[in-house]
Design a protein around this motif. Structure first.
Motif, PDB file in Angstrom:
ATOM      1  N   GLY A  13      15.028  -0.217 -10.441  1.00  0.00           N
ATOM      2  CA  GLY A  13      14.273   0.988 -10.615  1.00  0.00           C
ATOM      3  C   GLY A  13      15.653   2.335  -9.833  1.00  0.00           C
ATOM      4  O   GLY A  13      15.293   3.908 -10.067  1.00  0.00           O
ATOM      5  N   VAL A  14      16.338   1.708  -9.261  1.00  0.00           N
ATOM      6  CA  VAL A  14      17.638   2.987  -9.082  1.00  0.00           C
ATOM      7  C   VAL A  14      17.966   3.862 -10.564  1.00  0.00           C
ATOM      8  O   VAL A  14      18.062   4.869 -10.441  1.00  0.00           O
ATOM      9  N   ALA A  15      17.979   3.345 -11.794  1.00  0.00           N
ATOM     10  CA  ALA A  15      18.570   4.035 -12.472  1.00  0.00           C
ATOM     11  C   ALA A  15      17.577   4.396 -13.379  1.00  0.00           C
ATOM     12  O   ALA A  15      17.054   6.056 -13.847  1.00  0.00           O
ATOM     13  N   LEU A  16      15.878   3.668 -13.276  1.00  0.00           N
ATOM     14  CA  LEU A  16      14.589   4.750 -13.724  1.00  0.00           C
ATOM     15  C   LEU A  16      14.613   5.884 -12.682  1.00  0.00           C
ATOM     16  O   LEU A  16      14.175   7.235 -13.418  1.00  0.00           O
ATOM     17  N   ALA A  17      14.700   6.060 -11.688  1.00  0.00           N
ATOM     18  CA  ALA A  17      14.171   7.056 -11.037  1.00  0.00           C
ATOM     19  C   ALA A  17      15.099   8.278 -11.246  1.00  0.00           C
ATOM     20  O   ALA A  17      14.297   9.420 -11.236  1.00  0.00           O
ATOM     21  N   ARG A  18      16.357   7.790 -11.340  1.00  0.00           N
ATOM     22  CA  ARG A  18      17.186   9.068 -12.294  1.00  0.00           C
ATOM     23  C   ARG A  18      16.999   9.589 -13.085  1.00  0.00           C
ATOM     24  O   ARG A  18      17.047  10.535 -13.032  1.00  0.00           O
ATOM     25  N   ASP A  19      16.553   8.660 -14.165  1.00  0.00           N
ATOM     26  CA  ASP A  19      16.260   9.148 -15.456  1.00  0.00           C
ATOM     27  C   ASP A  19      15.127   9.635 -15.276  1.00  0.00           C
ATOM     28  O   ASP A  19      14.773  10.807 -16.704  1.00  0.00           O
ATOM     29  N   LEU A  20      14.370   9.554 -15.035  1.00  0.00           N
ATOM     30  CA  LEU A  20      12.170   9.795 -15.137  1.00  0.00           C
ATOM     31  C   LEU A  20      11.969  10.667 -14.057  1.00  0.00           C
ATOM     32  O   LEU A  20      10.781  11.806 -14.875  1.00  0.00           O
ATOM     33  N   ALA A  21      12.380  10.713 -12.711  1.00  0.00           N
ATOM     34  CA  ALA A  21      12.689  11.776 -11.904  1.00  0.00           C
ATOM     35  C   ALA A  21      11.580  12.389 -11.892  1.00  0.00           C
ATOM     36  O   ALA A  21      10.361  12.943 -11.531  1.00  0.00           O
ATOM     37  N   PRO A  22      10.615  10.724 -11.019  1.00  0.00           N
ATOM     38  CA  PRO A  22       9.554  10.730 -10.720  1.00  0.00           C
ATOM     39  C   PRO A  22       8.991  11.543  -9.647  1.00  0.00           C
ATOM     40  O   PRO A  22       9.883  11.547  -8.659  1.00  0.00           O
ATOM     41  N   ASP A  23       7.510  11.932  -8.712  1.00  0.00           N
ATOM     42  CA  ASP A  23       7.801  12.641  -7.823  1.00  0.00           C
ATOM     43  C   ASP A  23       7.537  11.279  -6.320  1.00  0.00           C
ATOM     44  O   ASP A  23       7.791  11.844  -5.503  1.00  0.00           O
ATOM     45  N   VAL A  24       6.841  10.096  -7.014  1.00  0.00           N
ATOM     46  CA  VAL A  24       6.812   9.342  -5.804  1.00  0.00           C
ATOM     47  C   VAL A  24       6.983   7.942  -6.441  1.00  0.00           C
ATOM     48  O   VAL A  24       6.880   7.464  -7.675  1.00  0.00           O
ATOM     49  N   VAL A  25       7.874   7.029  -5.509  1.00  0.00           N
ATOM     50  CA  VAL A  25       7.995   5.951  -5.578  1.00  0.00           C
ATOM     51  C   VAL A  25       7.400   4.528  -4.786  1.00  0.00           C
ATOM     52  O   VAL A  25       7.612   4.626  -4.220  1.00  0.00           O
ATOM     53  N   LEU A  26       6.719   4.254  -5.569  1.00  0.00           N
ATOM     54  CA  LEU A  26       5.820   2.820  -5.591  1.00  0.00           C
ATOM     55  C   LEU A  26       6.800   1.401  -5.066  1.00  0.00           C
ATOM     56  O   LEU A  26       7.698   0.922  -5.922  1.00  0.00           O
ATOM     57  N   MET A  27       7.173   1.291  -3.777  1.00  0.00           N
ATOM     58  CA  MET A  27       8.705   0.192  -4.049  1.00  0.00           C
ATOM     59  C   MET A  27       8.297  -0.591  -3.054  1.00  0.00           C
ATOM     60  O   MET A  27       7.590  -1.074  -2.030  1.00  0.00           O
ATOM     61  N   ASP A  28       8.549  -2.160  -3.820  1.00  0.00           N
ATOM     62  CA  ASP A  28       8.420  -3.431  -3.548  1.00  0.00           C
ATOM     63  C   ASP A  28       9.449  -3.524  -1.982  1.00  0.00           C
ATOM     64  O   ASP A  28      10.781  -2.883  -2.336  1.00  0.00           O
ATOM     65  N   LEU A  29       9.688  -4.577  -1.255  1.00  0.00           N
ATOM     66  CA  LEU A  29      10.429  -4.703  -0.281  1.00  0.00           C
ATOM     67  C   LEU A  29      11.644  -5.829  -0.287  1.00  0.00           C
ATOM     68  O   LEU A  29      12.811  -5.776  -0.413  1.00  0.00           O
ATOM     69  N   ARG A  30      11.096  -6.762  -0.794  1.00  0.00           N
ATOM     70  CA  ARG A  30      12.338  -7.348  -1.190  1.00  0.00           C
ATOM     71  C   ARG A  30      12.298  -8.250  -2.636  1.00  0.00           C
ATOM     72  O   ARG A  30      11.236  -8.967  -2.691  1.00  0.00           O
ATOM     73  N   MET A  31      13.339  -8.052  -3.285  1.00  0.00           N
ATOM     74  CA  MET A  31      13.274  -8.319  -4.325  1.00  0.00           C
ATOM     75  C   MET A  31      14.961  -8.345  -4.693  1.00  0.00           C
ATOM     76  O   MET A  31      16.271  -7.951  -3.994  1.00  0.00           O
ATOM     77  N   PRO A  32      14.799  -9.251  -5.803  1.00  0.00           N
ATOM     78  CA  PRO A  32      16.404  -9.546  -6.030  1.00  0.00           C
ATOM     79  C   PRO A  32      17.005  -8.241  -6.577  1.00  0.00           C
ATOM     80  O   PRO A  32      16.562  -7.069  -6.273  1.00  0.00           O
ATOM     81  N   VAL A  33      18.608  -8.759  -7.328  1.00  0.00           N
ATOM     82  CA  VAL A  33      19.616  -8.367  -7.364  1.00  0.00           C
ATOM     83  C   VAL A  33      19.931  -6.059  -5.943  1.00  0.00           C
ATOM     84  O   VAL A  33      20.957  -6.762  -5.654  1.00  0.00           O
ATOM     85  N   LEU A  34      18.705  -5.896  -6.153  1.00  0.00           N
ATOM     86  CA  LEU A  34      18.884  -4.904  -5.243  1.00  0.00           C
ATOM     87  C   LEU A  34      17.105  -4.636  -4.114  1.00  0.00           C
ATOM     88  O   LEU A  34      16.892  -4.469  -4.611  1.00  0.00           O
ATOM     89  N   ASP A  35      17.480  -5.199  -2.835  1.00  0.00           N
ATOM     90  CA  ASP A  35      16.423  -4.700  -1.940  1.00  0.00           C
ATOM     91  C   ASP A  35      15.710  -3.270  -2.080  1.00  0.00           C
ATOM     92  O   ASP A  35      16.250  -2.646  -2.714  1.00  0.00           O
ATOM     93  N   GLY A  36      13.992  -3.364  -1.895  1.00  0.00           N
ATOM     94  CA  GLY A  36      13.685  -1.844  -1.693  1.00  0.00           C
ATOM     95  C   GLY A  36      14.620  -1.143  -0.687  1.00  0.00           C
ATOM     96  O   GLY A  36      14.402   0.063  -1.138  1.00  0.00           O
ATOM     97  N   VAL A  37      15.007  -1.936   0.791  1.00  0.00           N
ATOM     98  CA  VAL A  37      15.706  -0.598   1.014  1.00  0.00           C
ATOM     99  C   VAL A  37      16.733  -0.581   0.747  1.00  0.00           C
ATOM    100  O   VAL A  37      17.274   0.720   0.944  1.00  0.00           O
ATOM    101  N   GLY A  38      17.699  -1.196   0.093  1.00  0.00           N
ATOM    102  CA  GLY A  38      19.388  -0.377  -1.010  1.00  0.00           C
ATOM    103  C   GLY A  38      18.743   0.334  -2.008  1.00  0.00           C
ATOM    104  O   GLY A  38      19.194   1.007  -2.338  1.00  0.00           O
ATOM    105  N   ALA A  39      17.402   0.220  -2.734  1.00  0.00           N
ATOM    106  CA  ALA A  39      17.099   1.115  -3.625  1.00  0.00           C
ATOM    107  C   ALA A  39      16.613   2.515  -3.100  1.00  0.00           C
ATOM    108  O   ALA A  39      16.826   3.124  -3.619  1.00  0.00           O
ATOM    109  N   THR A  40      15.589   1.583  -1.964  1.00  0.00           N
ATOM    110  CA  THR A  40      15.873   3.586  -1.260  1.00  0.00           C
ATOM    111  C   THR A  40      16.481   4.612  -1.029  1.00  0.00           C
ATOM    112  O   THR A  40      16.498   5.967  -1.387  1.00  0.00           O
ATOM    113  N   THR A  41      17.616   4.074   0.118  1.00  0.00           N
ATOM    114  CA  THR A  41      18.713   4.409   0.137  1.00  0.00           C
ATOM    115  C   THR A  41      19.389   4.980  -1.058  1.00  0.00           C
ATOM    116  O   THR A  41      19.792   6.523  -1.456  1.00  0.00           O
TER     117      THR A  41
END
Length: 209
Positions: free
Chosen positions: A39-67
């Motif tokens: 998600g972090v990589a796609l946010a960088r590449d796609l430049a969305p206006d809003v990210v709809l973020m799940d909280l508990r996920m593998p690899v990197l959780d929602g809080v880490g991804a948001t940060t």
């Protein structure tokens, strides 16, 4: 058009969200990810206006991804709306402190979710009613008086400064500014910046402006 990135590790949930949002004439789903790192990589590449973020996920959780998403360099950053089944005080505060603009639950009605995404795109804070109650209760449990920093942030709001400008003025992050504001709102019993300043002046916390 509001450009939305959906990040959720459950394929069925993700597919349902994408289908639901695609049906809205003013929303466009520009991408979807199954974990926070992707998600972090796609946010960088796609430049969305809003990210709809799940909280508990593998690899990197929602809080880490948001940060990471909100710390990325660039003139504009997306608004992050957490969409989760979890509503513990710790989860809520971690998400808000990471910079999330909103915190909604997965049982949120469709029209409320869509309206929340639109509001987040406008820069408004979006909280599920139970989440707002928990946040207020948590803050009030720590005492009703504004801290010196909360009053300082509110004084800069009264001067018309935006959250990024306040952050620059006080040498703190925009996420920290939002956290101070949310806590001040809860203590003052308000839900927007204008009312917060008005009530603070009425209570003598801020000088009249």
């Amino acid at each position: 058009m509001v450009r939305v990135l959906v990040i959720d590790d459950h394929p069925v949930v993700r597919s349902g969200l994408v289908g639901m949002l695609t049906a809205e004439p003013d929303l466009v789903v520009v991408g979807e990810a199954g974990d926070g790192r992707e998600g972090v990589a796609l946010a960088r590449d796609l430049a969305p206006d809003v990210v709809l973020m799940d909280l508990r996920m593998p690899v990197l959780d929602g809080v880490g991804a948001t940060t990471e998403i909100l710390a990325a360099p660039g003139a504009t950053r997306p608004r992050v709306v957490v969409l989760t089944t979890y509503e513990t005080d710790t989860d809520i505060l971690r998400a808000v402190e990471a910079g999330a603009t909103g915190y909604l639950l997965k049982d949120t009605p469709r029209d409320v979710l869509v309206a929340g995404i639109r509001a987040a795109a406008r820069g408004e804070t979006v909280l599920a009613p139970t989440v707002a109650t928990r946040l207020v209760t948590s803050v009030r449990g720590a005492g009703e008086r504004l801290t010196a920093r909360e009053a300082q942030v509110l004084a800069l709001v009264a001067r018309g400064l935006s959250n990024p400008a306040i952050g620059r003025e006080l040498f703190i992050s925009e996420a920290t500014v939002k956290t101070h504001l949310l806590r001040a709102f809860a203590k003052l019993g308000v839900d927007d910046r204008t009312r917060a300043v008005t009530v603070a002046i009425e209570r003598g916390i801020l000088p009249g402006v």
